[in-house]
Scaffold this motif. Structure first.
Motif, PDB file in Angstrom:
ATOM      1  N   ALA A   1      25.644  30.605  19.473  1.00 51.45           N
ATOM      2  CA  ALA A   1      24.290  30.393  19.999  1.00 51.45           C
ATOM      3  C   ALA A   1      23.783  31.684  20.635  1.00 51.45           C
ATOM      4  O   ALA A   1      24.516  32.375  21.337  1.00 51.45           O
TER       5      ALA A   1
ATOM      6  N   GLN B   1      20.143  28.550  17.712  1.00 54.38           N
ATOM      7  CA  GLN B   1      20.611  27.445  18.543  1.00 54.38           C
ATOM      8  C   GLN B   1      21.383  26.456  17.675  1.00 54.38           C
ATOM      9  O   GLN B   1      21.194  26.410  16.452  1.00 54.38           O
TER      10      GLN B   1
ATOM     11  N   SER C   1      27.960  26.249  19.817  1.00 61.05           N
ATOM     12  CA  SER C   1      27.465  26.314  21.204  1.00 61.05           C
ATOM     13  C   SER C   1      28.472  26.998  22.126  1.00 61.05           C
ATOM     14  O   SER C   1      29.576  27.288  21.754  1.00 61.05           O
TER      15      SER C   1
END
Length: 129
Positions: free
Chosen positions: A14, A87, A129
């Motif tokens: 991310a 993202q 993430s």
């Protein structure tokens, strides 16, 4: 025959960046408006960005505005998607697509999936993430 070959996908953290490329062959590239779509598991295939024949006009989905940039090099028959600030929700298979716009106005951009004539095989983008 017409071929659209995507490359540049992969795994990124991310906040990272990737640049997708789509090399087109078997068509007169300058008469085609181009697009990038993406499809996440269990989701519809949605438009990410589109670009006119000359490259002068572009359109971005709201979800990627300010982060993704579509561009094209007509001398190389290639369209690009620069993806920044990635993202986890950007994780999807990304597809290059082409729409014959030879008889359309110069700023024509195709947005509905059904309007496009040719599709690449897709390239996976995974954002951790």
């Amino acid at each position: 025959q017409v071929q659209l070959v995507e490359s540049g996908g992969g795994l990124v953290q991310a906040g990272g960046s990737l640049r997708l490329s789509c090399a087109a062959s078997g068509l007169t590239f300058t008469t085609y408006t181009m697009g990038w779509f993406r499809q996440a598991p269990g989701q519809e295939r949605d438009l990410v960005a589109a670009i006119s024949r000359s490259g002068a006009y572009t359109l971005d989905a709201d979800s990627v505005k300010g982060r993704f940039t579509i561009s094209r090099d007509n001398a190389k028959n290639t369209v690009y998607l620069q993806m920044n600030l990635l993202q986890p929700e950007d994780t999807a298979v990304y597809y290059c697509t082409a729409k014959n716009a030879a008889y359309s106005c110069t700023n024509y951009l195709a947005t509905p999936r059904k309007d496009y004539d040719y599709w690449g095989q897709g390239t996976q983008v995974t954002v951790s993430s």
